[in-house]
Design a protein around this motif. Structure first.
Motif, mmCIF file in Angstrom:
data_model
loop_
_atom_site.group_PDB
_atom_site.id
_atom_site.type_symbol
_atom_site.label_atom_id
_atom_site.label_comp_id
_atom_site.label_asym_id
_atom_site.label_seq_id
_atom_site.Cartn_x
_atom_site.Cartn_y
_atom_site.Cartn_z
ATOM 1 N N ALA A 95 1.023 -1.285 0.349
ATOM 2 C CA ALA A 95 -0.153 -0.447 -0.261
ATOM 3 C C ALA A 95 1.081 1.252 -0.055
ATOM 4 O O ALA A 95 1.492 1.694 1.106
ATOM 5 N N PRO A 96 1.073 2.341 -1.184
ATOM 6 C CA PRO A 96 1.668 2.990 -1.012
ATOM 7 C C PRO A 96 1.760 4.698 -0.169
ATOM 8 O O PRO A 96 0.773 4.174 0.624
ATOM 9 N N LEU A 97 2.308 5.131 0.253
ATOM 10 C CA LEU A 97 2.413 5.764 1.533
ATOM 11 C C LEU A 97 1.359 5.486 2.805
ATOM 12 O O LEU A 97 1.377 5.923 3.314
ATOM 13 N N SER A 98 2.207 4.259 2.767
ATOM 14 C CA SER A 98 2.222 3.851 4.120
ATOM 15 C C SER A 98 2.940 3.242 4.926
ATOM 16 O O SER A 98 4.007 2.313 4.418
ATOM 17 N N SER A 99 3.202 2.288 5.981
ATOM 18 C CA SER A 99 4.593 0.809 5.785
ATOM 19 C C SER A 99 3.768 0.094 6.491
ATOM 20 O O SER A 99 3.792 -0.664 7.074
ATOM 21 N N CYS A 100 2.711 -0.053 5.608
ATOM 22 C CA CYS A 100 2.345 -1.645 5.214
ATOM 23 C C CYS A 100 2.572 -2.438 3.256
ATOM 24 O O CYS A 100 2.013 -1.936 2.375
ATOM 25 N N CYS A 101 3.308 -3.664 3.222
ATOM 26 C CA CYS A 101 3.283 -4.801 4.355
ATOM 27 C C CYS A 101 4.368 -5.632 3.792
ATOM 28 O O CYS A 101 4.224 -5.678 2.227
ATOM 29 N N GLY A 102 5.168 -6.325 4.734
ATOM 30 C CA GLY A 102 6.006 -6.978 3.788
ATOM 31 C C GLY A 102 6.582 -6.726 3.134
ATOM 32 O O GLY A 102 7.256 -6.122 2.469
ATOM 33 N N ASP A 103 6.817 -8.452 2.327
ATOM 34 C CA ASP A 103 8.130 -7.882 0.764
ATOM 35 C C ASP A 103 7.339 -7.173 0.132
ATOM 36 O O ASP A 103 8.633 -6.618 -0.858
ATOM 37 N N MET A 131 2.853 0.346 26.199
ATOM 38 C CA MET A 131 1.481 -1.016 25.026
ATOM 39 C C MET A 131 2.538 -1.829 24.607
ATOM 40 O O MET A 131 3.486 -1.278 23.907
ATOM 41 N N PRO A 132 1.353 -2.863 23.984
ATOM 42 C CA PRO A 132 2.485 -3.905 23.454
ATOM 43 C C PRO A 132 2.384 -3.755 21.940
ATOM 44 O O PRO A 132 1.568 -2.620 21.547
ATOM 45 N N GLN A 133 3.394 -3.664 20.958
ATOM 46 C CA GLN A 133 3.985 -3.025 19.479
ATOM 47 C C GLN A 133 2.666 -3.772 19.193
ATOM 48 O O GLN A 133 1.942 -4.665 19.379
ATOM 49 N N CYS A 134 2.619 -2.857 18.037
ATOM 50 C CA CYS A 134 1.713 -3.158 16.686
ATOM 51 C C CYS A 134 2.548 -4.338 15.971
ATOM 52 O O CYS A 134 3.536 -4.345 15.572
ATOM 53 N N CYS A 135 1.480 -5.260 15.466
ATOM 54 C CA CYS A 135 2.175 -6.283 14.401
ATOM 55 C C CYS A 135 2.814 -5.342 13.084
ATOM 56 O O CYS A 135 2.629 -4.263 12.674
ATOM 57 N N CYS A 136 3.701 -6.335 12.874
ATOM 58 C CA CYS A 136 4.601 -6.098 11.448
ATOM 59 C C CYS A 136 4.900 -4.972 11.508
ATOM 60 O O CYS A 136 5.361 -4.490 9.966
ATOM 61 N N SER A 137 5.378 -3.955 12.165
ATOM 62 C CA SER A 137 6.031 -2.439 12.666
ATOM 63 C C SER A 137 4.941 -1.349 11.974
ATOM 64 O O SER A 137 5.251 -0.682 11.532
ATOM 65 N N LEU A 138 3.973 -2.025 11.731
ATOM 66 C CA LEU A 138 2.715 -1.006 11.621
ATOM 67 C C LEU A 138 2.208 -0.132 12.558
ATOM 68 O O LEU A 138 3.133 -0.039 13.438
ATOM 69 N N SER A 139 2.975 1.504 11.689
ATOM 70 C CA SER A 139 2.498 2.476 12.448
ATOM 71 C C SER A 139 3.745 3.456 12.883
ATOM 72 O O SER A 139 3.737 3.978 13.795
#
Length: 420
Positions: A104-112, A221-229
């Protein structure tokens, strides 16, 4: 762009007649392909195409259902019976990498997909171009059927988690979107006011994978999944993104007194507050779930309770755009000239359908004639007994007054008993 296809069956779709086939399709991007993912796969489901009194090729809405990071296309396969019920042509794109992901462009998502800057918006655009321009044949031993027509004006996108990010990032491709548990993309990607786009956004207050506040940098707080945000320059909450979308895309009056808030109670403390902004060029609604987490427990198809509401949202919009009127889960054509589009029955047929169903419902609760007669006699006897008792009590009351030497005298709004 080249393509090929193969057939698959899922659940009770196997062996069904007509267009009810799940196709595994591959499209190849031979031009401007800058990574190892020049061939992409998606699943295509076309609903039954044997309805009577319809043109050979009717126009149906095209709906994308985009899976989460680490999921597969089967995560969204519960939308196949939904597509059959609402007569959607369903596309389930497949991510790339290990685990599967979308960029997803202009976001921190996701993966490979994000690491290699895969053009997933282009992937979705390629699918739309292919399906809206081709007339390929769905072929098996029982039937040869041509896919219904697809209009670029009736394309919708829903996605969960990574898929939610994707439909936000590719919102310009769709007439309306429904992002679930994923929303943080740059405002530069949003459609302009010249292209109003419906929004039906969903997020849970207790989502720990993609926080509703938009931030994951709180060490307590617990960290978000997959380095999101975690690398965002600013914390943009789901509510803020919703209002920004409403203002920039649909020209809504944010925070207006005419905003509509509807509360849904699904039991066991599962409360959903849905807010629709006012004076919008397209329906702009945010449903905030007080619980549900990332809607992944026990699985997405059971953890998220509003899939049918999203289907209604898309179908109602497609019906109106096709010149029809949404009536009791059917799109009625308002004129003969619209026959062949998504509205499949005439307005009169829709009225007769509703009237017939009302009669069926009424008859199922009606009292049989003999029982009705018996009930009437019982009521009459009861009323006769009550009247007899009232008369007897009145005569007894008068005689009692005369016996005790009192008479009843009315004085305005009161009644007095005076000694004779």
């Amino acid at each position: 762009m080249n393509d090929n296809q193969s057939f698959e069956s899922v659940g009770d779709m196997q062996g069904k007649p007509g267009c009810r086939k799940i196709l595994r399709r591959t499209i190849s991007f031979s031009e401007n392909c800058s990574n190892n993912f020049c061939e992409r796969n998606y699943r295509l489901y076309v609903p039954s195409c044997e309805e009577k009194n319809l043109p050979e090729r009717e126009t149906l809405p095209l709906v994308f259902a985009i899976h989460c990071f680490g999921c597969t296309w089967k995560t969204m396969s519960h939308w196949i019976p939904v597509a059959e019920q609402y007569r959607f042509i369903l596309v389930i794109p497949e991510g790339v990498g290990r685990p599967l992901s979308f960029n997803a462009p202009l976001s921190s998502c996701c993966g490979d997909a994000r690491e290699m800057q895969v053009d997933d918006v282009g992937f979705l655009q390629g699918i739309i171009t292919e399906l809206s321009s081709s007339t390929f044949i769905i072929d098996d031993s029982n039937v040869n059927a041509t896919i219904p027509k697809i209009s670029r004006d009736l394309v919708y996108g829903m996605g969960w988690s990574n898929g939610g990010y994707m439909v936000m990032a590719a919102a310009k491709l769709f007439r309306a979107i429904a992002p679930i548990s994923g929303f943080q993309v740059g405002d530069e990607l949003l459609p302009s006011k010249e292209k109003p786009t419906g929004l039906f956004m969903h997020h849970a207050d207790d989502d720990r994978n993609v926080r509703i506040t938009g931030c994951c940098d709180d060490i307590n707080m617990p960290q978000c999944c997959c380095s999101l945000s975690q690398n965002e320059e600013a914390c943009i909450s789901a509510s803020q993104k919703f209002e920004t979308f409403g203002n920039l895309v649909n020209g809504c009056s944010n925070g207006g007194t005419d905003d509509i808030v509807i509360t849904h109670d699904y039991g066991d403390g599962n409360i959903v507050h849905c807010t629709s902004l006012s004076n919008c060029k397209a329906n702009t609604t945010f449903c905030r779930h007080n619980r549900g987490g990332h809607f992944n427990k026990p699985s997405f198809d059971t953890g998220f309770t509003m899939s049918s509401s999203i289907a209604d949202f898309f179908a109602n919009d497609a019906c109106t755009a096709s010149g029809g009127q949404w009536t009791n889960e059917a799109c009625a054509c308002l004129s003969s000239s619209t026959t062949g589009t998504y509205c499949s029955i005439t307005r009169q047929e829709a009225k007769e359908k509703v009237s017939s169903e009302l009669k069926v419902n009424a008859s199922s609760h009606a009292i049989p004639p003999d029982a009705a007669l018996g009930s009437t006699m019982k009521v009459s006897l009861l009323l006769l007994c009550i009247c007899t008792l009232m008369i007897a009590f009145r005569l007894y009351y008068k005689s009692r007054l005369r016996y005790t030497g009192f008479q009843k005298v009315s004085t305005g709004a009161t009644v007095e008993l005076r000694k004779i």
